[in-house]
Scaffold this motif. Sequence first.
Motif, PDB file in Angstrom:
ATOM      1  N   VAL A 215       1.162   5.928  -7.326  1.00 10.51           N
ATOM      2  CA  VAL A 215      -0.274   6.600  -7.704  1.00 10.51           C
ATOM      3  C   VAL A 215      -0.842   7.569  -6.883  1.00 10.51           C
ATOM      4  O   VAL A 215      -1.571   7.300  -6.220  1.00 10.51           O
TER       5      VAL A 215
ATOM      6  N   GLY B  69       0.736  -1.221   0.057  1.00 12.32           N
ATOM      7  CA  GLY B  69      -0.105  -0.057  -0.040  1.00 12.32           C
ATOM      8  C   GLY B  69       0.651   1.274  -0.004  1.00 12.32           C
ATOM      9  O   GLY B  69       0.636   2.264  -0.751  1.00 12.32           O
TER      10      GLY B  69
ATOM     11  N   LEU C 222      -4.928   8.100  -6.396  1.00 11.64           N
ATOM     12  CA  LEU C 222      -5.670   6.927  -6.245  1.00 11.64           C
ATOM     13  C   LEU C 222      -6.901   7.395  -5.524  1.00 11.64           C
ATOM     14  O   LEU C 222      -8.008   6.684  -5.882  1.00 11.64           O
ATOM     15  N   GLN C 223      -6.958   8.316  -4.633  1.00  9.76           N
ATOM     16  CA  GLN C 223      -8.183   8.515  -3.961  1.00  9.76           C
ATOM     17  C   GLN C 223      -9.140   9.105  -4.792  1.00  9.76           C
ATOM     18  O   GLN C 223     -10.543   8.824  -4.653  1.00  9.76           O
TER      19      GLN C 223
ATOM     20  N   ALA D 150      -2.142   2.834   1.120  1.00  7.08           N
ATOM     21  CA  ALA D 150      -1.883   3.724  -0.113  1.00  7.08           C
ATOM     22  C   ALA D 150      -2.371   5.132   0.210  1.00  7.08           C
ATOM     23  O   ALA D 150      -1.696   6.154  -0.328  1.00  7.08           O
ATOM     24  N   LEU D 151      -3.507   5.413   0.618  1.00 13.02           N
ATOM     25  CA  LEU D 151      -4.050   6.644   0.890  1.00 13.02           C
ATOM     26  C   LEU D 151      -3.373   7.311   2.185  1.00 13.02           C
ATOM     27  O   LEU D 151      -3.486   8.581   2.193  1.00 13.02           O
TER      28      LEU D 151
ATOM     29  N   SER E 235     -16.410   4.783  -1.146  1.00 11.93           N
ATOM     30  CA  SER E 235     -16.059   4.107  -2.417  1.00 11.93           C
ATOM     31  C   SER E 235     -16.606   2.709  -2.659  1.00 11.93           C
ATOM     32  O   SER E 235     -16.510   1.901  -1.914  1.00 11.93           O
TER      33      SER E 235
ATOM     34  N   VAL F 211      -5.277  -0.521   0.186  1.00 16.96           N
ATOM     35  CA  VAL F 211      -5.846   0.821  -0.091  1.00 16.96           C
ATOM     36  C   VAL F 211      -5.836   1.808   0.970  1.00 16.96           C
ATOM     37  O   VAL F 211      -5.341   2.930   0.940  1.00 16.96           O
TER      38      VAL F 211
ATOM     39  N   LEU G  26       2.091   1.419  -3.432  1.00 16.90           N
ATOM     40  CA  LEU G  26       1.163   1.980  -4.361  1.00 16.90           C
ATOM     41  C   LEU G  26       0.894   3.611  -4.437  1.00 16.90           C
ATOM     42  O   LEU G  26       0.601   4.228  -5.144  1.00 16.90           O
ATOM     43  N   GLY G  27       0.991   3.847  -3.089  1.00 18.78           N
ATOM     44  CA  GLY G  27       0.604   5.273  -2.730  1.00 18.78           C
ATOM     45  C   GLY G  27       1.752   6.105  -3.437  1.00 18.78           C
ATOM     46  O   GLY G  27       1.278   7.396  -3.994  1.00 18.78           O
TER      47      GLY G  27
ATOM     48  N   VAL H 120      -9.680   8.229  -7.887  1.00 19.00           N
ATOM     49  CA  VAL H 120     -10.266   6.981  -8.688  1.00 19.00           C
ATOM     50  C   VAL H 120     -10.957   6.110  -7.827  1.00 19.00           C
ATOM     51  O   VAL H 120     -12.225   5.784  -8.196  1.00 19.00           O
ATOM     52  N   LEU H 121     -10.709   6.067  -6.620  1.00 22.20           N
ATOM     53  CA  LEU H 121     -11.834   5.183  -5.743  1.00 22.20           C
ATOM     54  C   LEU H 121     -12.965   5.952  -5.281  1.00 22.20           C
ATOM     55  O   LEU H 121     -14.016   5.461  -5.270  1.00 22.20           O
TER      56      LEU H 121
END
Length: 355
Positions: A42, A35, A45-46, A250-251, A58, A247, A38-39, A48-49
Motif C-alpha cells: 500500500v 508494517g 498509505l500516508q 509501513a511508512l 493523523s 503504521v 503493508l508499506g 490515507v492516514l
Amino acid sequence: MSQATVEPTEQDVLHRLSFLDRFLPVWIIVAMAAGLGLGAVVPGLQGVLDAVKIGQVSLPIALGLLLMMYPVLAKVRYDRLDTVTRDRRTMVLSLVLNWVVGPALMFALAWLMLPDLPEYRTGLIIVGLARCIAMVIIWNDLACGDREAAAVLVALNSVFQVVMFGVLGWFYLDLLPGWLGLASETVSFSPWEIALSVVIFLGIPLAAGYLSRRVGERVRGRDWYEGTFLPRIGPIALYGLLFTIVVLFALQGETITSRPLDVARIALPLLVYFAVMWAGSYALGKAAGLSYSRTTTLAFTAAGNNFELAIAVAIGVFGVTSGQALAGVVGPLIEVPVLVALVYVSLWLRRRWTT
C-alpha cells in the motif's frame, strides 16, 4: 524477611506474566514485519492516514496513541500519593534517579554512541525523559519488590511527567547542547510542541485513568475495578502499541530496509542505559540501608521507562516517519526482555540479601 518464605522459581516468574506480556517482544517483531509488508503493498498509505489530522498527527494514529496510554494510567492508584512521604529516603532517591540521573545518563549515551545520527539521538533522549509508569509494577511484583511503594512512585511519576517533561525536553534537547557547543548538530523543534504533545497524549489519558478509578471504585468497589475492569481494558494498550508500530514501519519501510544497522545502533545505548540504571539503583539502595523489597522497587522504577509516552511525543512533534519515532519503537523491543532478565537477577540477589 522470614526464612520460610517460598522463593519464586523461573517457571513461577513466567507463569505470573500474562500470555500477552510474556511474548511482548514477539508481538512487536511481528508488528514490525507486518508494517514492512503493508508499506510494500500500500504505497499511498500516508496520504490515507493524513486525510484527517489532530494537529500534526493523523486521527487514526492519535487514537492509537491515546488507547495505548489510557489502560496503563487507569491502573495507577492515585489515592496512594499521600503516603509517599512516609519513607523519605526512598522518595528522594527515586526522584533523583528518575529526574536527574536517568535523563542525564541517556543524554550522555545518546551523544556518545550516536554522534552522527541526530534524529535517533533525539528519540533516545525523549525515551530517557519518559519515566516509568504502570508497567513497571509487573516487573516489581515478579521480583518480590514492595508493591505499595511501587504504586506510590508510579503515581508520583505519572503526575510529575505532565509538569516536567516539557521543561526537561527543552533543557536536554535545546539548552544543554547549546551550552556544550553541540547545538549545530541538534534537530530543530519547538519546546511548546513537546509540551502540547505531553498534554494531549499524557494529560488526556491521565485524566481519564484517574476518573475511571474514582468512578469505578465508588460505584463498584476496588475489588471489581482491579479484578474485573482492569483485566478487560488491559489488552487495549498492547493493541494501540502494535497498531502504532505497524503504521510506523509501513511508512518507514524503505528507510529501515536500506539501513538495518541503525536499529542495532539504537539498541546499544538502550542496553547500556537499562543495565547501568538498574545496577546503580540497586547499589544505591543497598548503600542507603533499604530493605530488599524497597531496593528492588527503587531499581525497577528507575530503570523502566514510559515508552508509550516517548513514542507519542516523538510522533506528535517530529512525525510518524521520523527517526525519533523509530528510536521510540526500539525502546520496548529492548526494555521488555532486559527487565524480565533483571527480574531473575533480582530473585538471585534476594537469596543472598543481608540488611
